[in-house]
Design an enzyme around this catalytic site. Structure first.
Site, PDB file in Angstrom:
ATOM      1  N   VAL A  63       0.819  -1.221   0.000  1.00  0.00           N
ATOM      2  CA  VAL A  63       0.000   0.000   0.000  1.00  0.00           C
ATOM      3  C   VAL A  63       0.853   1.272   0.000  1.00  0.00           C
ATOM      4  N   ASN A  89      -7.227  -1.200   5.999  1.00  0.00           N
ATOM      5  CA  ASN A  89      -6.915  -1.896   7.253  1.00  0.00           C
ATOM      6  C   ASN A  89      -5.431  -2.232   7.430  1.00  0.00           C
ATOM      7  N   SER A 141      -6.700   3.767  15.696  1.00  0.00           N
ATOM      8  CA  SER A 141      -6.286   2.945  16.842  1.00  0.00           C
ATOM      9  C   SER A 141      -6.449   3.758  18.119  1.00  0.00           C
ATOM     10  N   TYR A 154       3.671   5.263  15.214  1.00  0.00           N
ATOM     11  CA  TYR A 154       2.364   4.613  15.018  1.00  0.00           C
ATOM     12  C   TYR A 154       1.212   5.534  15.462  1.00  0.00           C
ATOM     13  N   ALA A 155       1.367   6.142  16.646  1.00  0.00           N
ATOM     14  CA  ALA A 155       0.307   7.031  17.143  1.00  0.00           C
ATOM     15  C   ALA A 155       0.118   8.210  16.204  1.00  0.00           C
ATOM     16  N   ALA A 156       1.243   8.748  15.680  1.00  0.00           N
ATOM     17  CA  ALA A 156       1.141   9.870  14.737  1.00  0.00           C
ATOM     18  C   ALA A 156       0.386   9.440  13.487  1.00  0.00           C
ATOM     19  N   SER A 157       0.697   8.248  12.983  1.00  0.00           N
ATOM     20  CA  SER A 157       0.028   7.784  11.755  1.00  0.00           C
ATOM     21  C   SER A 157      -1.461   7.571  11.993  1.00  0.00           C
ATOM     22  N   LYS A 158      -1.813   7.041  13.152  1.00  0.00           N
ATOM     23  CA  LYS A 158      -3.222   6.707  13.412  1.00  0.00           C
ATOM     24  C   LYS A 158      -4.047   7.951  13.761  1.00  0.00           C
TER      25      LYS A 158
HETATM   26  N1  CAA Z   1       3.462   2.684  30.477  1.00  0.00           N
HETATM   27  C1  CAA Z   1       4.343   3.252  31.322  1.00  0.00           C
HETATM   28  N2  CAA Z   1       5.651   3.047  31.266  1.00  0.00           N
HETATM   29  C2  CAA Z   1       6.108   2.217  30.314  1.00  0.00           C
HETATM   30  C3  CAA Z   1       5.261   1.595  29.415  1.00  0.00           C
HETATM   31  C4  CAA Z   1       3.888   1.864  29.528  1.00  0.00           C
HETATM   32  N3  CAA Z   1       2.993   1.322  28.692  1.00  0.00           N
HETATM   33  N4  CAA Z   1       6.014   0.850  28.586  1.00  0.00           N
HETATM   34  C5  CAA Z   1       7.290   0.992  28.960  1.00  0.00           C
HETATM   35  N5  CAA Z   1       7.344   1.819  30.012  1.00  0.00           N
HETATM   36  C6  CAA Z   1       8.533   2.240  30.745  1.00  0.00           C
HETATM   37  C7  CAA Z   1       9.313   1.040  31.269  1.00  0.00           C
HETATM   38  O1  CAA Z   1       8.773   0.603  32.510  1.00  0.00           O
HETATM   39  C8  CAA Z   1      10.709   1.598  31.413  1.00  0.00           C
HETATM   40  O2  CAA Z   1      10.765   2.418  32.559  1.00  0.00           O
HETATM   41  P1  CAA Z   1      12.164   2.644  33.325  1.00  0.00           P
HETATM   42  O3  CAA Z   1      13.087   3.312  32.345  1.00  0.00           O
HETATM   43  O4  CAA Z   1      11.788   3.506  34.477  1.00  0.00           O
HETATM   44  O5  CAA Z   1      12.617   1.272  33.708  1.00  0.00           O
HETATM   45  C9  CAA Z   1      10.810   2.530  30.207  1.00  0.00           C
HETATM   46  O6  CAA Z   1       9.445   2.857  29.834  1.00  0.00           O
HETATM   47  C10 CAA Z   1      11.493   1.878  29.028  1.00  0.00           C
HETATM   48  O7  CAA Z   1      10.826   0.657  28.745  1.00  0.00           O
HETATM   49  P2  CAA Z   1      11.619  -0.636  28.261  1.00  0.00           P
HETATM   50  O8  CAA Z   1      12.638  -1.023  29.285  1.00  0.00           O
HETATM   51  O9  CAA Z   1      10.634  -1.679  27.870  1.00  0.00           O
HETATM   52  O10 CAA Z   1      12.390  -0.059  26.993  1.00  0.00           O
HETATM   53  P3  CAA Z   1      12.794  -0.772  25.691  1.00  0.00           P
HETATM   54  O11 CAA Z   1      13.570   0.230  24.904  1.00  0.00           O
HETATM   55  O12 CAA Z   1      13.434  -2.098  25.947  1.00  0.00           O
HETATM   56  O13 CAA Z   1      11.406  -1.104  24.940  1.00  0.00           O
HETATM   57  C11 CAA Z   1       9.307  -0.620  23.939  1.00  0.00           C
HETATM   58  C12 CAA Z   1      10.515  -0.044  24.665  1.00  0.00           C
HETATM   59  C13 CAA Z   1       9.735  -1.223  22.613  1.00  0.00           C
HETATM   60  C14 CAA Z   1       8.370   0.550  23.686  1.00  0.00           C
HETATM   61  C15 CAA Z   1       8.637  -1.726  24.789  1.00  0.00           C
HETATM   62  O14 CAA Z   1       8.393  -1.219  26.088  1.00  0.00           O
HETATM   63  C16 CAA Z   1       7.316  -2.151  24.179  1.00  0.00           C
HETATM   64  O15 CAA Z   1       7.276  -2.937  23.259  1.00  0.00           O
HETATM   65  N6  CAA Z   1       6.224  -1.644  24.734  1.00  0.00           N
HETATM   66  C17 CAA Z   1       4.884  -1.912  24.193  1.00  0.00           C
HETATM   67  C18 CAA Z   1       4.460  -0.830  23.258  1.00  0.00           C
HETATM   68  C19 CAA Z   1       3.014  -1.021  22.917  1.00  0.00           C
HETATM   69  O16 CAA Z   1       2.135  -0.882  23.749  1.00  0.00           O
HETATM   70  N7  CAA Z   1       2.748  -1.359  21.636  1.00  0.00           N
HETATM   71  C20 CAA Z   1       1.410  -1.650  21.196  1.00  0.00           C
HETATM   72  C21 CAA Z   1       1.493  -2.714  20.104  1.00  0.00           C
HETATM   73  S1  CAA Z   1      -0.103  -3.272  19.598  1.00  0.00           S
HETATM   74  C22 CAA Z   1      -0.647  -2.028  18.624  1.00  0.00           C
HETATM   75  O17 CAA Z   1       0.041  -1.124  18.271  1.00  0.00           O
HETATM   76  C23 CAA Z   1      -2.070  -2.082  18.212  1.00  0.00           C
HETATM   77  C24 CAA Z   1      -2.761  -0.859  18.583  1.00  0.00           C
HETATM   78  O18 CAA Z   1      -3.174  -0.136  17.724  1.00  0.00           O
HETATM   79  C25 CAA Z   1      -2.988  -0.602  19.991  1.00  0.00           C
HETATM   80  P1  NAI Z   2      -1.707  -7.971  11.515  1.00  0.00           P
HETATM   81  O1  NAI Z   2      -0.240  -7.737  11.604  1.00  0.00           O
HETATM   82  O2  NAI Z   2      -2.268  -9.235  12.025  1.00  0.00           O
HETATM   83  O3  NAI Z   2      -2.188  -7.793  10.010  1.00  0.00           O
HETATM   84  C1  NAI Z   2      -1.752  -6.708   9.238  1.00  0.00           C
HETATM   85  C2  NAI Z   2      -1.728  -7.127   7.780  1.00  0.00           C
HETATM   86  O4  NAI Z   2      -1.287  -6.003   7.021  1.00  0.00           O
HETATM   87  C3  NAI Z   2      -0.761  -8.276   7.502  1.00  0.00           C
HETATM   88  O5  NAI Z   2      -1.418  -9.281   6.755  1.00  0.00           O
HETATM   89  C4  NAI Z   2       0.346  -7.628   6.702  1.00  0.00           C
HETATM   90  O6  NAI Z   2       0.948  -8.495   5.749  1.00  0.00           O
HETATM   91  C5  NAI Z   2      -0.402  -6.483   6.026  1.00  0.00           C
HETATM   92  N1  NAI Z   2       0.504  -5.428   5.592  1.00  0.00           N
HETATM   93  C6  NAI Z   2       1.522  -4.876   6.297  1.00  0.00           C
HETATM   94  N2  NAI Z   2       2.148  -3.972   5.552  1.00  0.00           N
HETATM   95  C7  NAI Z   2       1.527  -3.939   4.351  1.00  0.00           C
HETATM   96  C8  NAI Z   2       1.731  -3.199   3.168  1.00  0.00           C
HETATM   97  N3  NAI Z   2       2.716  -2.301   3.053  1.00  0.00           N
HETATM   98  N4  NAI Z   2       0.889  -3.416   2.126  1.00  0.00           N
HETATM   99  C9  NAI Z   2      -0.095  -4.330   2.220  1.00  0.00           C
HETATM  100  N5  NAI Z   2      -0.319  -5.070   3.311  1.00  0.00           N
HETATM  101  C10 NAI Z   2       0.479  -4.865   4.372  1.00  0.00           C
HETATM  102  O7  NAI Z   2      -2.359  -6.719  12.243  1.00  0.00           O
HETATM  103  P2  NAI Z   2      -3.832  -6.466  12.765  1.00  0.00           P
HETATM  104  O8  NAI Z   2      -3.776  -6.439  14.218  1.00  0.00           O
HETATM  105  O9  NAI Z   2      -4.794  -7.344  12.080  1.00  0.00           O
HETATM  106  O10 NAI Z   2      -4.029  -4.950  12.285  1.00  0.00           O
HETATM  107  C11 NAI Z   2      -4.972  -4.546  11.322  1.00  0.00           C
HETATM  108  C12 NAI Z   2      -5.165  -3.059  11.462  1.00  0.00           C
HETATM  109  O11 NAI Z   2      -5.728  -2.755  12.743  1.00  0.00           O
HETATM  110  C13 NAI Z   2      -3.860  -2.248  11.392  1.00  0.00           C
HETATM  111  O12 NAI Z   2      -4.093  -1.034  10.710  1.00  0.00           O
HETATM  112  C14 NAI Z   2      -3.551  -1.968  12.837  1.00  0.00           C
HETATM  113  O13 NAI Z   2      -2.757  -0.830  12.986  1.00  0.00           O
HETATM  114  C15 NAI Z   2      -4.944  -1.773  13.383  1.00  0.00           C
HETATM  115  N6  NAI Z   2      -5.080  -1.934  14.804  1.00  0.00           N
HETATM  116  C16 NAI Z   2      -4.738  -3.119  15.402  1.00  0.00           C
HETATM  117  C17 NAI Z   2      -4.891  -3.259  16.754  1.00  0.00           C
HETATM  118  C18 NAI Z   2      -4.513  -4.496  17.487  1.00  0.00           C
HETATM  119  O14 NAI Z   2      -4.484  -4.451  18.723  1.00  0.00           O
HETATM  120  N7  NAI Z   2      -4.229  -5.615  16.817  1.00  0.00           N
HETATM  121  C19 NAI Z   2      -5.448  -2.153  17.588  1.00  0.00           C
HETATM  122  C20 NAI Z   2      -5.762  -0.977  16.837  1.00  0.00           C
HETATM  123  C21 NAI Z   2      -5.594  -0.884  15.490  1.00  0.00           C
END
Ligand code: CAA
Ligand code: NAI
Length: 246
Positions: A63, A89, A141, A154-158
């Site tokens: 995309v 999506n 998101s 990610y937050a900026a994009s969403k």
């Molecule tokens: N809230 C508060 N504090 C947090 C935190 C949180 N959610 N996450 C991390 N911290 C704190 C840690 O406790 C740590 O604190 P100290 O420095 O005081 O020890 C500090 O931030 C640094 O954290 P890490 O040691 O984990 O640092 P790192 O560099 O090894 O990793 C990270 C950083 C990659 C961001 C890792 O913490 C991580 O993966 N966190 C999860 C991020 C997340 O929530 N992603 C969502 C993915 S799912 C998604 O994106 C779908 C969607 O739309 C919601």
């Molecule tokens: P997922 O990782 O299971 O699926 C994402 C799909 O997007 C994969 O099949 C991947 O191959 C495809 N993809 C990635 N880059 C692509 C590209 N450049 N072109 C075409 N396809 C590509 O993720 P999930 O969880 O199903 O996410 C779907 C949507 O929902 C995403 O936009 C995600 O940001 C959003 N979202 C997900 C949440 C969650 O907790 N899983 C929470 C909030 C939003």
């Protein structure tokens, strides 16, 4: 059947939420294009859904690449003749704290999650305008609405997806094209599987329903916005997050 004979492109439909949506849309009578980067899984899911009697087609796309998106739209028209619904999506994460985030990781997330939504919508919209009907559903998101530690890119994009949704609602409403967004909460897919267990537990504790979403929970919201049951819903961001308080 809520989507009988409608043609839907769902990006990111090889896995997770997009795949659940492809199944729900097909169950409701839509012809579905599984548009995804992941060829191996996409082709497998095309076969599984076709074997169940649904009309689906896998088309590989990046995309973030406009040429690839234009080819997706052309191949969809060649296959099904029309497009009615676009679900933007596809999305990725590359999480890191602000102090550690590389410029490359910042850009790639913006390229896929923001420019990807722009590319797909701009490529499809002329056909929706011509037929005087269309449904565009964008995926934001909770991270875009509330912000989240480790997700600057990610937050900026969403958050930007919300801005584009509201802008397109203003531009396209008079063309009978509904534009809405869904803001999912933490959902059981590979995206969440990559999170540290401790942070998942922390997130669960602030979700009203005290559980993560199933992909189908989000797919059902897409379905509502893709169907004519939501004809008067426009420029809306539907939060499907179990009542999270981030
Ligand atoms: N809230 C508060 N504090 C947090 C935190 C949180 N959610 N996450 C991390 N911290 C704190 C840690 O406790 C740590 O604190 P100290 O420095 O005081 O020890 C500090 O931030 C640094 O954290 P890490 O040691 O984990 O640092 P790192 O560099 O090894 O990793 C990270 C950083 C990659 C961001 C890792 O913490 C991580 O993966 N966190 C999860 C991020 C997340 O929530 N992603 C969502 C993915 S799912 C998604 O994106 C779908 C969607 O739309 C919601
Ligand atoms: P997922 O990782 O299971 O699926 C994402 C799909 O997007 C994969 O099949 C991947 O191959 C495809 N993809 C990635 N880059 C692509 C590209 N450049 N072109 C075409 N396809 C590509 O993720 P999930 O969880 O199903 O996410 C779907 C949507 O929902 C995403 O936009 C995600 O940001 C959003 N979202 C997900 C949440 C969650 O907790 N899983 C929470 C909030 C939003």
């Amino acid at each position: 059947m809520r989507l009988k004979d409608k043609v839907a492109i769902i990006t990111g439909a090889a896995n997770g939420i997009g795949l659940a949506a492809a199944l729900r849309f097909a169950e409701e009578g839509a012809k579905v294009v599984l548009a995804d980067y992941d060829v191996a899984t996409g082709a497998l899911q095309e076969k599984e859904l076709t074997d169940k009697g649904f009309i689906v087609k896998f088309i590989q796309v990046d995309v973030a690449n406009r040429t690839s998106v234009d080819a997706l739209v052309q191949q969809t028209l060649d296959q099904f003749g029309q497009i009615h619904i676009l679900v933007n999506n596809a999305g990725i994460t590359r999480d890191a704290m602000l102090t550690k985030m590389s410029a490359e990781d910042f850009s790639r997330v913006l390229d896929v999650n923001l420019t990807g939504v722009f590319n797909c919508t701009q490529a499809v919209v002329p056909y929706l305008i011509e037929q005087g009907y269309g449904k565009i559903i964008n995926t934001s998101s909770v991270s875009g609405v509330y912000g989240n530690v480790g997700q600057t890119n990610y937050a900026a994009s969403k958050a930007a997806v919300v801005g584009m949704t509201k802008t397109w609602a203003k531009e396209l409403g008079r063309k009978n094209i509904n534009v809405n967004a869904v803001s999912p909460g933490f959902t059981k897919t590979s995206m969440v599987a990559k999170m540290p267990e401790k942070i998942i537990d922390q997130m669960k504790s602030v979700i009203g329903l005290q559980r993560l979403a199933e992909p189908k929970d989000i797919a059902n919201a897409y379905l509502f916005l893709a169907s004519d049951e939501s004809s008067y819903v426009h420029g809306h961001v539907l939060q499907v997050d179990g009542g999270i308080m981030m």
